[in-house]
Design an enzyme around this catalytic site. Structure first.
Site, PDB file in Angstrom:
ATOM      1  N   TYR A 193     -14.872  12.247  -5.053  1.00  0.00           N
ATOM      2  CA  TYR A 193     -13.485  12.142  -5.955  1.00  0.00           C
ATOM      3  C   TYR A 193     -13.507  12.746  -6.204  1.00  0.00           C
ATOM      4  CZ  TYR A 193     -11.777   9.523  -9.823  1.00  0.00           C
ATOM      5  OH  TYR A 193     -10.904   9.749 -11.317  1.00  0.00           O
ATOM      6  N   ASP A 232       1.115  -1.326   0.208  1.00  0.00           N
ATOM      7  CA  ASP A 232      -0.231   0.206   0.194  1.00  0.00           C
ATOM      8  C   ASP A 232       0.839   1.560  -0.387  1.00  0.00           C
ATOM      9  OD1 ASP A 232      -1.962   2.197   1.468  1.00  0.00           O
ATOM     10  OD2 ASP A 232      -3.058   0.397   1.169  1.00  0.00           O
ATOM     11  N   ARG A 268     -29.307  10.275 -12.567  1.00  0.00           N
ATOM     12  CA  ARG A 268     -28.240  10.101 -11.594  1.00  0.00           C
ATOM     13  C   ARG A 268     -27.675  11.550 -11.127  1.00  0.00           C
ATOM     14  NH1 ARG A 268     -23.021   6.365 -13.058  1.00  0.00           N
ATOM     15  NH2 ARG A 268     -22.675   8.174 -13.591  1.00  0.00           N
TER      16      ARG A 268
HETATM   17  N1  UDP Z   1     -25.161   6.560 -17.318  1.00  0.00           N
HETATM   18  C1  UDP Z   1     -26.651   5.375 -17.829  1.00  0.00           C
HETATM   19  N2  UDP Z   1     -26.448   3.712 -17.001  1.00  0.00           N
HETATM   20  C2  UDP Z   1     -25.757   3.645 -16.674  1.00  0.00           C
HETATM   21  C3  UDP Z   1     -24.551   3.178 -16.360  1.00  0.00           C
HETATM   22  C4  UDP Z   1     -24.563   5.257 -16.823  1.00  0.00           C
HETATM   23  O1  UDP Z   1     -27.114   5.975 -18.436  1.00  0.00           O
HETATM   24  O2  UDP Z   1     -26.169   2.548 -16.375  1.00  0.00           O
HETATM   25  C5  UDP Z   1     -25.144   7.324 -17.639  1.00  0.00           C
HETATM   26  C6  UDP Z   1     -24.041   8.515 -16.973  1.00  0.00           C
HETATM   27  O3  UDP Z   1     -25.668   8.786 -16.498  1.00  0.00           O
HETATM   28  C7  UDP Z   1     -23.705   9.207 -18.099  1.00  0.00           C
HETATM   29  C8  UDP Z   1     -22.946   8.199 -18.541  1.00  0.00           C
HETATM   30  O4  UDP Z   1     -23.790   6.991 -18.957  1.00  0.00           O
HETATM   31  O5  UDP Z   1     -24.108  10.156 -18.634  1.00  0.00           O
HETATM   32  C9  UDP Z   1     -21.384   8.049 -18.535  1.00  0.00           C
HETATM   33  O6  UDP Z   1     -21.704   7.097 -17.371  1.00  0.00           O
HETATM   34  P1  UDP Z   1     -20.672   6.947 -16.502  1.00  0.00           P
HETATM   35  O7  UDP Z   1     -20.483   5.988 -14.876  1.00  0.00           O
HETATM   36  O8  UDP Z   1     -19.558   5.638 -17.591  1.00  0.00           O
HETATM   37  O9  UDP Z   1     -18.872   7.878 -16.372  1.00  0.00           O
HETATM   38  P2  UDP Z   1     -19.615   8.597 -15.589  1.00  0.00           P
HETATM   39  O10 UDP Z   1     -20.170  10.466 -16.841  1.00  0.00           O
HETATM   40  O11 UDP Z   1     -19.418   9.158 -15.301  1.00  0.00           O
HETATM   41  O12 UDP Z   1     -17.801   9.242 -15.045  1.00  0.00           O
END
Ligand code: UDP
Length: 329
Positions: free
Chosen positions: A141, A51, A282
C-alpha cells in the site's frame, strides 16, 4: 470551472467534497463505488459512476465538464490486504494514476492534489517525521502511494502538471453533524473498532501488542480529524492556483496517542466501560508514527481545528451512534 474529485464517495473524499461545496466550489465526482458509498455522495456534486482506469470514462468527464484541477482519493488503502494482494494495489492505485495523469495531460488539466500517506515512510528513522526523511515503505500500500508520487514528479517535470501530495497520518472522526463518516468493510481502523464495543457490535477491543518501547507499551499514532484533512486539500488547491511549485506535505497533529489512551478517551466520550484484551503485535506496525506538519502550517497556512483527540473521537461517536451499520449499502 469545476474540481474533479476522484473517489468522492469514500471516507476522506466525501468530507473533502463537503468542504469544497461549503466554500462555493463546483464539484464533479468520479467513483467506482468499490469501497465508496452512494449515500456518501453529496447531492450538490455532479456524479459519474466509473473507474479512473477506464480512459473512455475520463475522456467523457473531461469533455463534458470544464475541469480546472483534480483531487485524487480513488485508491485501495488497507495495509493488510495489500500484503496479501499486492497486484490489486499496483493495478488500482498505480495503473489508475497512470490513466488519470494521461487523461489530465490529454485534456490540459494541470493541477492535482493527491491523497498520500505516512505509510510511504515505513519504519521512521526518527519522530516527528519530516517530509525529507527516508521513504522505505514496509507494505505494498505504502509502496503504491510512493510510486504514485514519483509518477506525478516526473509528469510534473515533463508535462507541466503541478501536484501537491498530502501524506496523512491517522485519519479519524466525522463531520460534526454526524451525517457522513467512516464506513469500511472490513473495518480495520482503531477508533471505529473501539466504538463497536459500546455499540454492542463487538465484545471487546484487542490491543495489538503492549510490549513496544513506548510509555505504556502500546503503539503511538498521530490522529488527525478528517475535516482538518479536507481543509488541507482546499489550501493545497489554492496554493497550486497561486502558482505554487509541486510539493509534498505531512498532515498530522504532531502529538502521539497510545492505543490504551485512545480506549480510555473513548470510555470518557461514550460514558461506557470498554472491555479490552491484550493480543499479539500486528505485523508491520511501527512503534510510533508522529508527524511534523510544520511545513504545511508554514507554506499552506494549515491550522488544524481538532487538535484535541477527545473532540475527534466525539465526532466519530456521533456518526457511529447515528449509523450503527454505516451507510448500509
Ligand atoms: N490497533 C489495535 N487494535 C485494533 C486495531 C488497531 O491495537 O483492533 C492499533 C494498531 O496496532 C495501531 C493503531 O491501533 O498501533 C492504529 O491502527 P489503525 O489500523 O487504525 O491505523 P494505522 O496506524 O495502521 O494506519
Amino acid at each position: 470551472m469545476a474540481i474533479l474529485v476522484c473517489g468522492g464517495a469514500g471516507y476522506i473524499g466525501s468530507h473533502a467534497v463537503h468542504q469544497l461545496i461549503a466554500k462555493g466550489e463546483e464539484v464533479v465526482i468520479v467513483d467506482n463505488l468499490q469501497t465508496g458509498h452512494r449515500a456518501a455522495i453529496n447531492p450538490q456534486a455532479k456524479f459519474y459512476e466509473g473507474d479512473i482506469r477506464n480512459s473512455d470514462c475520463l475522456d467523457k468527464i473531461f469533455t463534458e465538464n470544464k475541469i480546472e484541477a483534480v483531487i485524487h482519493f480513488a485508491a485501495n488503502s488497507l495495509v493488510g490486504e495489500s500484503v496479501e494482494k499486492p497486484l490489486k494495489y499496483f493495478n488500482n492505485n498505480v495503473y489508475g494514476m497512470q490513466i488519470l495523469l494521461e487523461g489530465m495531460v490529454k485534456h490540459g488539466v494541470d493541477k492535482i492534489v493527491f491523497s498520500s500517506t505516512a505509510a510511504t515512510y515505513g519504519e521512521p528513522e526518527k519522530v516527528p517525521i519530516e517530509e525529507n526523511d527516508r521513504t522505505q515503505p514496509t507494505n505494498p500500500y505504502g509502496e503504491s502511494k510512493l510510486i504514485m508520487e514519483h509518477m506525478m514528479k516526473w509528469v510534473s517535470r515533463a508535462n507541466g502538471v503541478r501536484f501537491v501530495s498530502l501524506r496523512y497520518f491517522n485519519a479519524a472522526g466525522a463531520l460534526e453533524d454526524g451525517s457522513i463518516g467512516e464506513d469500511h468493510h472490513p473495518e480495520t481502523h482503531l477508533i471505529p473498532l473501539i466504538l463497536q464495543v459500546p455499540l454492542g457490535k463487538r465484545d471487546h477491543i484487542t490491543v495489538f501488542g503492549d510490549d513496544y518501547p513506548t510509555p505504556d507499551g502500546t503503539c503511538l499514532r498521530d490522529y488527525i480529524h478528517v475535516i482538518d484533512l479536507a481543509d488541507a486539500h482546499i489550501l493545497a488547491l489554492n496554493y497550486l492556483r497561486d502558482g505554487g511549485e509541486s510539493n509534498i506535505f505531512n498532515l498530522g497533529n504532531g502529538q502521539g496517542f497510545s492505543v490504551k489512551e485512545m480506549i480510555v478517551t473513548a470510555e470518557k466520550v461514550t460514558g461506557q466501560k470498554i472491555k479490552t484484551e491484550i493480543g499479539a503485535r500486528r505485523a508491520g506496525d511501527p512503534a510510533q508514527l508522529i508527524a511534523s506538519s510544520d511545513k504545511a502550517k508554514k507554506i499552506l497556512k494549515w491550522n488544524p481545528q481538532f487538535a484535541d483527540v477527545e473532540k475527534v473521537i466525539a465526532t466519530a461517536w456521533k456518526w457511529h451512534k447515528n449509523h450503527p451499520d454505516g451507510y448500509s449499502d
